[in-house]
Design a protein around this motif. Structure first.
Motif, PDB file in Angstrom:
ATOM      1  N   THR B 385       0.849  -1.183   0.000  1.00 54.07           N
ATOM      2  CA  THR B 385       0.000   0.000   0.000  1.00 54.07           C
ATOM      3  C   THR B 385       0.884   1.231   0.000  1.00 54.07           C
ATOM      4  O   THR B 385       1.887   1.295   0.700  1.00 54.07           O
ATOM      5  CB  THR B 385      -0.903   0.063   1.241  1.00 54.07           C
ATOM      6  OG1 THR B 385      -0.110  -0.193   2.394  1.00 54.07           O
ATOM      7  CG2 THR B 385      -2.017  -0.935   1.151  1.00 54.07           C
ATOM      8  N   LEU B 386       0.504   2.180  -0.816  1.00 53.63           N
ATOM      9  CA  LEU B 386       1.239   3.429  -0.908  1.00 53.63           C
ATOM     10  C   LEU B 386       0.289   4.551  -0.517  1.00 53.63           C
ATOM     11  O   LEU B 386      -0.781   4.703  -1.104  1.00 53.63           O
ATOM     12  CB  LEU B 386       1.742   3.638  -2.336  1.00 53.63           C
ATOM     13  CG  LEU B 386       2.435   4.981  -2.612  1.00 53.63           C
ATOM     14  CD1 LEU B 386       3.771   5.044  -1.891  1.00 53.63           C
ATOM     15  CD2 LEU B 386       2.636   5.198  -4.105  1.00 53.63           C
ATOM     16  N   SER B 387       0.663   5.292   0.491  1.00 52.80           N
ATOM     17  CA  SER B 387      -0.066   6.501   0.829  1.00 52.80           C
ATOM     18  C   SER B 387       0.772   7.637   0.300  1.00 52.80           C
ATOM     19  O   SER B 387       1.963   7.701   0.605  1.00 52.80           O
ATOM     20  CB  SER B 387      -0.163   6.651   2.359  1.00 52.80           C
ATOM     21  OG  SER B 387      -1.423   6.374   2.797  1.00 52.80           O
ATOM     22  N   ILE B 388       0.223   8.511  -0.481  1.00 55.01           N
ATOM     23  CA  ILE B 388       1.058   9.538  -1.089  1.00 55.01           C
ATOM     24  C   ILE B 388       0.318  10.868  -1.142  1.00 55.01           C
ATOM     25  O   ILE B 388      -0.898  10.918  -1.392  1.00 55.01           O
ATOM     26  CB  ILE B 388       1.520   9.075  -2.489  1.00 55.01           C
ATOM     27  CG1 ILE B 388       2.592  10.025  -3.039  1.00 55.01           C
ATOM     28  CG2 ILE B 388       0.368   8.927  -3.467  1.00 55.01           C
ATOM     29  CD1 ILE B 388       3.549   9.334  -3.962  1.00 55.01           C
ATOM     30  N   GLN B 389       1.046  11.937  -0.874  1.00 56.56           N
ATOM     31  CA  GLN B 389       0.457  13.255  -0.907  1.00 56.56           C
ATOM     32  C   GLN B 389       0.944  13.976  -2.167  1.00 56.56           C
ATOM     33  O   GLN B 389       2.134  14.004  -2.432  1.00 56.56           O
ATOM     34  CB  GLN B 389       0.882  14.060   0.333  1.00 56.56           C
ATOM     35  CG  GLN B 389       0.360  15.472   0.346  1.00 56.56           C
ATOM     36  CD  GLN B 389       1.050  16.327   1.415  1.00 56.56           C
ATOM     37  OE1 GLN B 389       2.250  16.267   1.610  1.00 56.56           O
ATOM     38  NE2 GLN B 389       0.262  17.103   2.116  1.00 56.56           N
TER      39      GLN B 389
END
Lengths: 922, 571
Positions: B385-389
């Motif tokens: 999972t990648l959380s990216i802003q």
């Protein structure tokens, strides 16, 4: 001429003795064509007595004072003519044919081009209601009618909203409307409407006609009696940029020679290598012959024969998305490159050779009998692609369009990619013939290793859908003058038609054979293995080029009728009343036992009969010589159109439940006036249709089936106002205005019946909620302003500005049925109602404005020879957003209620159209 | 003939009134929900009492009432299988009790929507206990308890009545203590089994794990209240809950109260049935069921981010599923070996295969984010999972995320990267001199090329000038014009020169162009209307903007599209 003298003497002979009064009579005709001019005004100049010419151009002015006078004849589009008259007490002076010369070459020019309209509108896209056109043509004094006939044709304007089955076209007094489709096919005239078929008398709306009972939308009689042609030669060459490019026409009439023989021949050719729409072509030739032998003063016999084999490629209606991607409102999805040439998949071939024999008896005492017998062969074939176990090859199939790849209505990378291809790669937005041929060839290769049972035929073929009918009719009509005021008309006719419908293989496209089964009935083979068979007696038959397959049935129809009419012409009143009776009988004979209806498709089916009748009445009050008031009314029943009564005639014999005759109640009221400078008329009309039947056909993706949808018990209402005005600014400059505001609506919620041709579902009946929705496909508001100048030295200039509005998209019944699953996706009544409102909303077509310009010149080379050059430029502003045909698709997305999934289909009119005609006459 | 004077107006009047011209409102087809007026002749509680068994497994065919009629029950739908957690079940409730039906229907919620009143003819169906849980269903050979009812049978027996009223469905608040007291009590079980209840003030015992990682299993997850009482929650491996992460914190859980052997079990139906806990990110595919708000704690799901394209900067979370190789016909690479480091694609499902449901994420060259996330260097990032802003804007012609500033791989964080480009004001330039300009045409500006691109059409972005004629743009989109002997050179913000080749109308880019050829140089001539005519010295193509493709390029047709204006920084 001897003729005139004879008529004169006979009329004098039968004149009752009206002491101390003189009368003058005659027939007003077009000098050029000999066609009678009805509704024109004649006046004894000195005494101010007036009359209006009747439907056959005849007039009588009674109660005149004896002495010298001048008869002034005035008709719209003609130069006024003045003839000296010597009036004699107690006698009727007959002036015979009073000829008027056309001041308006422009309406001639319009007529030159009308053949183009007829072709376009004969399109019969499988997935739509067939086109219907308003095409009553013919010299007429009604300003509104003349203007609307041509100026509004860009949007397929229909006179008073009537479909063409409500207008009857007669040739030599014989009703030539197709018995099964109800309408007259103008293309059968081969484009010779402006010469060979030029002698037309038109009665507009409910007006009385001399030649027949007519129809609620009016009628037209084309006379091809040889003696009605002005002798001489007439040739023309024209260039245009429409569905054809070049036209050459020649007509020669000998007139009746002293032995009583006369001949008129006409030939025409129309050609385009590629029409204004890409991928279309046009090849047509026509021949016309009219031969008459005048035996004596009372009897003559005319033989008319004509035919025009035509082959042309057509476009078809497609989606707005496709037009946008192709950046062309004349985009045609039906062609593709093949072997270095443009090859079209939609080729129409038609040939309607007709022969008619008319025996005319005229006792010169006021009785004329015209008896005719007619044979006609109608051949109409339209080609289309068909496929089996293969992907839909049409470039505008919705799954081949970018919008199919949208996510939640927004473009995606894939849809953008496909859109890019559509814009730049012709092989994507046109047919890919190579791929189809290649697929078939791969099948051939695979076949070499397969057993005969497993072998595959073509995946793609080109098929011809053919209608071939033979028609025969006998008709006789009488026109009898009872006395100075009353005439009696009547007639009887009987006819028989055998119309054979079938498909043939036009091209196997490289494959070895085609398997004669229905590609769309393939599902549930285990339940009904025979379902797929088109011909159970020859299951899984292999067909080759030219073989009949798919469906083969004949409709046998017999129609008989009789009519009677009385016209009374009094000094202040004209009154007419009449009635007609008809009998229709038909049955279907299937030549294939279809697997979807094995009990009910082969052999002679049930015979159905209908009787119908109508009465009509009219009155004109000639208030004074300049103003008149006219009212007509008609009430009648019409047998339903045979093609609407059968639910799915290709597979079964069934007809709709309880078919009824359609009933029509029509009335109109006109006020007209005719002053020196200003003339015109205002009409209010209303027509109610009860118990009508309508049908649409479309492919239903959800059920994977070709579907026929029949609406029965339809009630419609057409009401409106028409205004026509002509103002002579100076004698050679006339300004005209024509306009209509109308409302054509459905007035009830008819019964709908949906039938699937693959037989996998029972027919589904439902109610269709159409009340107050507009009938689509014709502008319900239209206005035209024109200026015509008969300039010196035989120049003619004209300019017209036209506005057409309020035309609605032809609705599909499915959007007006109760949606029983709507509540599942819209769990509150408000949200569901809102969605239903969106579903049922009827969309309007674009409003259109066009500017037309004409210029012409008549050159008199010497006393005998004249040459005319005319140039029409229509739609000078190049308005390319004129929607001609727009209809909703027959299916609706019931899963996501996405109304953009099955968008409307449209065709657009071309931009500027140029028509240049050079003719010579001597 | 005087009468005739009146005849015509009268006729006209009759004509007018006979056609109902005044009524012109188009009629809509009826919009109805099905109705079923049959009244209940037994309450659900009476029904349960009648067919209750103390055996854990039992089945009886439902008979007739004492009067010999079929038994009709009426209830409101309180369950929904929209997430797939409560699968092939329909739960109805009346004033007395609630009843579960086991039905062989996919999408029960479409036929019997949440909140709808339903009338069921239960005669002929089978009622009994399945591990001490009362259920009504159908008979299946080999089973001693009710199994699912066939679709046609149930549809014939159960009919909805009227429009659904979801507001009428209110979950009853209970606490675990209370549930424990009625656990062994037959009357309590009858009244409470299948009811819709809410339990407040509980926290999950195993936060951080997925709710149901294995698709073939239904997991039991425990919540504990302040007093330490435990309650079992059930999550199906095929539901929307499956790959969501069990949150930390305290909140409330709502669901259908099921029973198994001797324990209560709660089955939540909607994702929103778990309220008030800490961040719940990521998730399985269920468009519309997501409730992230774009913050670091509650990032948007990919579905939400797609819907919010163009709305600015936010956090998005999804599974890394591959990268797009734009150099090779736009191929999405979903398995190793990966060849492109400049982007990754994330989605809500690990096995997502529909591109329009994926989010392309730009990995800016030279950034720490690229180094950590890209699949070329880190092929086993696939599936994490990648959380990216970053900025939610179009990338690869679809909604994507660009210019990322922070990220978290599998929850482990990483720092920020190149600071976002600053927005400045620019005014129109009328003369050309060495310096940096924004390229503008037809209310669009020419965007900077992506780092690492060496050819392509110059993309555009909307830019409407303000009332005073100035525009707002970022410094990243500046192009530097420099006059050389052979003509002008144009460089982007990364220092790449823009030039053309003979075959393409698009641009070529390179940090080291061929200074010997003419293709690297341009003539720049101001025109009288303030625009600039920029012509390539080698190809003779003119720099223009084409609105139909929304790109800038050097077009052969000097009149194609619209002319170029240059904007310089406002002083």
């Amino acid at each position: 001429m001897r003729f005139k003298l004879l008529m004169l003497l006979s009329l004098i002979g039968i004149m009752p003795a009206f002491a101390q009064t003189a009368s003058v009579s005659g027939t007003l005709v077009d000098e050029y064509t000999g066609a009678p001019l009805s509704g024109a005004t004649v006046m004894l100049r000195e005494q101010g007595l007036r009359a209006v010419t009747g439907p056959s151009g005849k007039f009588i002015i009674n109660k005149a004072n004896p002495g010298s006078d001048f008869l002034l004849a005035m008709a719209f589009g003609y130069n006024d003519a003045e003839t000296p008259v010597a009036l004699v007490n107690g006698k009727t002076v007959d002036l015979g044919f009073v000829k008027l010369s056309s001041s308006d070459n422009l309406s001639d020019f319009y007529e030159e081009q009308q053949d183009m309209l007829f072709d376009e509108q004969a399109l019969d896209d499988e997935e739509s209601t067939a086109q219907s056109i308003n095409a009553l043509t013919g010299a007429s004094d009604n300003i509104y009618y003349n203007a609307s006939n041509y100026n509004f044709s860009n949007m397929y304007f229909r006179f008073r909203g009537y479909d063409s089955q409500y207008q009857t076209t007669y040739i030599n007094g014989m009703n030539m409307n197709d018995p099964i489709r109800g309408r007259f096919n103008y293309s059968s005239l081969g484009g010779m409407t402006s010469r060979a078929f030029r002698n037309r008398t038109t009665s507009i709306g409910l007006a009385a006609a001399d030649y027949g009972f007519g129809n609620v939308g009016g009628s037209s009689n084309i006379s091809t009696i040889t003696s009605d042609y002005a002798p001489g030669f007439n040739g023309s060459v024209a260039y245009t940029n429409a569905n054809y490019m070049l036209r050459a026409m020649a007509t020669y009439a000998t007139g009746i020679n002293k032995h009583g023989w006369g001949v008129t021949v006409s030939a025409i050719g129309r050609y385009a290598n590629e029409g204004v729409i890409e991928g279309t072509f046009y090849n047509s030739a026509g021949l016309f012959l009219s031969v008459e032998k005048v035996f004596n003063a009372n009897h003559s016999l005319t033989l008319t024969a004509y035919g025009a084999p035509t082959q042309r490629a057509t476009a078809s209606a497609t989606y707005e998305e496709a037009y946008e991607l192709a950046d062309n409102n004349l985009y045609n999805p039906n062609w593709g490159w093949y072997d270095g040439k443009k090859r079209s998949s939609r080729i129409v071939e038609s040939f309607d050779p007709t022969a008619m024999l008319n025996w005319i008896y005229d006792n010169k005492k006021g009785t004329k009998v015209n008896t005719g017998v007619m044979f006609r062969s109608v051949y109409y074939s339209s080609s289309a692609l068909n496929w089996f176990n293969a992907s839909d090859p049409r470039p505008d199939y919705y799954r081949n369009l970018p919008s199919n790849f949208y996510n939640n209505g927004e473009p995606t990378a894939i849809s953008d990619y496909i859109a890019d291809l559509w814009r730049n790669d012709e092989s994507v937005r046109q047919l890919n013939w190579d791929r189809m041929v290649h697929t078939n060839q791969l099948n051939n290769m695979a076949n070499r290793t397969l057993s005969p049972d497993e072998q595959m035929g073509s995946s793609y073929i080109l098929e011809n859908r053919v209608n071939h009918s033979l028609q025969f009719q006998i008709a006789s009509s009488v026109n009898h003058r009872l006395n100075n005021y009353m005439t009696l008309q009547g007639g009887a006719n009987i006819g028989y038609t055998a119309a054979n419908y079938y498909k043939t293989v036009r091209d196997l496209l490289g494959g070895e054979f085609w398997l004669d089964v229905d590609p769309f009935s393939q599902r549930d083979m285990t339940i009904v293995p025979d379902n797929m068979q088109n011909d159970l007696d020859n299951p899984n038959r292999r067909v080759y080029k030219g073989d009949k397959f798919g469906y083969d049935y004949t409709i046998h129809a017999t129609k008989a009728g009789a009519w009677l009419q009385n016209q009374i012409s009094l000094p202040q009143w004209d009154i007419n009343y009449g009635l007609q009776m008809g009998y229709t009988q038909f049955h279907r004979t299937g030549h294939m036992r279809n697997g979807r209806a094995p009990e009910n498709s082969y052999g002679a089916g049930k015979t159905h009969t209908f009787t119908d009748g109508a009465v009509k009445i009219g009155a004109t009050w000639k208030i004074d010589g300049r103003n008149y008031l006219m009212a007509h009314a008609e009430y009648g029943s019409h047998a339903p159109m045979i093609e609407n009564v059968y639910i799915s005639p290709r597979i079964k014999d069934d007809i709709i439940d309880d078919p009824q005759c359609e009933r029509i109640l029509a009335a109109d009221l006109t006020y007209g006036f005719n002053y020196r400078k200003l003339r015109g008329s205002l009409t209010v009309y209303g027509t109610e249709f009860y118990g009508a039947t309508e049908r649409t056909a479309f492919y239903d993706d959800d059920n994977n089936a070709f579907t026929n949808y029949v609406l029965s018990n339809v009630r419609r209402e057409n009401i409106g106002v028409e205004l026509g005005l002509a103002y002579k600014i100076i004698p050679s400059l006339t300004a005209t205005f024509a306009g209509t505001v109308a409302s054509y609506r459905y007035k009830n919620n008819p019964d709908g019946l949906r039938s699937f041709e693959n037989g996998l579902h029972q027919d589904i009946a439902s109610r269709v909620y159409l009340k107050n929705y507009r009938v689509g496909g014709t502008p319900q508001q239209a206005y035209s302003i024109g200026l015509d100048w008969a300039a010196p030295k035989s120049w003619f200039l004209g300019v017209t500005a036209n506005w057409m509005r309020d035309s609605w998209v032809k609705l599909a019944p499915v959007y007006h049925e109760e949606q029983t699953t709507l509540w599942q996706s819209f769990p509150s009544q408000e949200s569901a109602l809102e969605m239903q409102e969106k579903i049922s909303r009827q969309q309007k077509m674009n409003n259109a404005f066009t500017l037309n310009f004409s210029i012409g010149k008549l050159i008199y080379i010497n006393r005998k020879v004249s040459m005319n050059i005319n140039l029409n430029v229509d739609n000078i502003t190049n308005n390319r957003n004129i929607m001609q045909n727009a209809y909703q698709q027959g299916r609706i997305d019931r899963t996501d209620w996405n109304l953009n999934k099955y968008p409307n289909r449209y065709t657009y009119a071309q931009g500027t159209k140029v028509f240049l005609n050079v003719g010579v006459r001597f | 003939m005087k009468l005739t004077k009146y005849l015509l107006p009268v006729a006209l009047a009759t004509l007018m009134t006979s056609c109902d011209m005044c009524d012109t409102e188009p009629v809509l087809p009826p919009v109805k929900a099905p109705t079923n007026t049959v009244q209940a002749n037994m309450t659900i509680l009476e029904f349960k009492q009648q067919y209750w068994s103390t055996q854990s497994s039992s089945m009886t065919q439902v008979g007739l009432t004492a009067d010999g009629d079929s038994i009709y029950l009426r209830g409101r739908v309180i369950s929904s299988d929209i997430t797939g957690n409560l699968y092939k079940q329909l739960v109805l409730r009346d004033e007395t009790a609630a009843l579960s039906f086991s039905v062989n229907l996919n999408d029960v919620y479409r036929n019997y929507p949440y909140g709808a009143e339903v009338v069921v003819n239960v005669t002929g169906l089978y009622a009994g206990m399945n591990s001490n849980y009362f259920i009504t269903g159908g008979q299946e050979a080999g089973y001693g308890y009710p199994r699912s009812i066939a679709e046609e049978t149930f549809k014939a027996a159960a009919g909805p009545d009227g429009w659904p009223d979801s507001a009428a469905v209110i979950a009853t608040p209970v606490d675990i203590d209370f549930l424990n007291t009625i656990r062994s009590d037959a009357a309590g079980r009858q009244e409470w089994q299948s009811q819709l209840v809410t339990v407040d003030g509980v926290s999950f015992e195993t936060p951080g794990q997925e709710f149901a990682p294995t698709s073939s299993r239904t997991e039991s997850r425990y919540v504990r209240d302040a007093s330490g009482n435990r309650l079992i929650l059930r999550f199906s491996g095929r539901s929307s809950f499956a790959h969501r992460i069990i949150p930390t914190g305290t909140g409330s859980v709502t669901g259908i109260l099921s029973f198994y052997n001797s324990d209560w079990q709660l089955i939540p139906c909607n994702v929103s049935d778990l309220k008030g806990f800490d961040a719940t990110g990521g998730g399985d595919d269920e468009p519309g069921a997501d409730d992230g708000d774009g913050s670091e704690g509650m990032p948007y799901s990919v579905g939400q981010a797609i819907a919010k394209a163009g709305t600015g900067t936010a956090w998005v979370k999804g599974y890394i599923i591959g990268c797009m190789n734009s150099n090779n016909n736009y191929t999405l690479e979903v398995i190793a070996p990966f060849t492109v480091a400049s982007n990754v694609y994330i989605a809500d499902k690990k096995d997502e295969d529909i591109t329009s449901r994926m989010l392309p994420v730009q990995l800016v060259a030279g950034s720490e984010i690229r180094a950590a996330v890209n699949l070329v260097d880190n092929p086993d990032n696939l599936g994490k999972t990648l959380s990216i802003q970053g900025s939610l804007e179009n990338y690869f012609s679809q909604p994507g995320l660009k210019s990322p500033t922070a990220y978290k791989l599998d929850g482990q964080g990483g720092g920020t990267v190149t600071p976002p480009a600053e927005t400045e004001t620019f005014v129109r330039a009328t003369t050309i001199a060495d310096g940096s300009y924004i390229i503008w045409s037809d209310n669009k500006i020419g965007k900077a090329f992506n780092d690492g691109y060496n050819y392509g059409f110059m993309q555009s972005a909307d830019c409407v000038p303000a009332a005073d004629g100035s525009i707002s743009a970022t410094t990243a989109d500046l192009y530097t014009f420099k006059q050389e002997a052979k003509g002008w050179t144009i460089c982007d913000a990364h220092g790449q020169f823009i030039y053309q080749d003979t075959t393409h109308e698009s641009f070529q880019l390179s940090k080291t162009p061929d200074t010997a050829s003419d293709y690297t140089y341009w003539t720049v001539t101001p025109a009288s209307d303030g625009s600039f005519t920029i012509v390539n010295c080698g190809t003779g193509n003119t720099f223009r903007y084409d609105a139909s493709y929304k790109t800038f390029a050097g077009y052969k047709d000097a009149a194609k599209g619209s002319a170029i204006y240059l904007y310089q920084p406002a002083k």
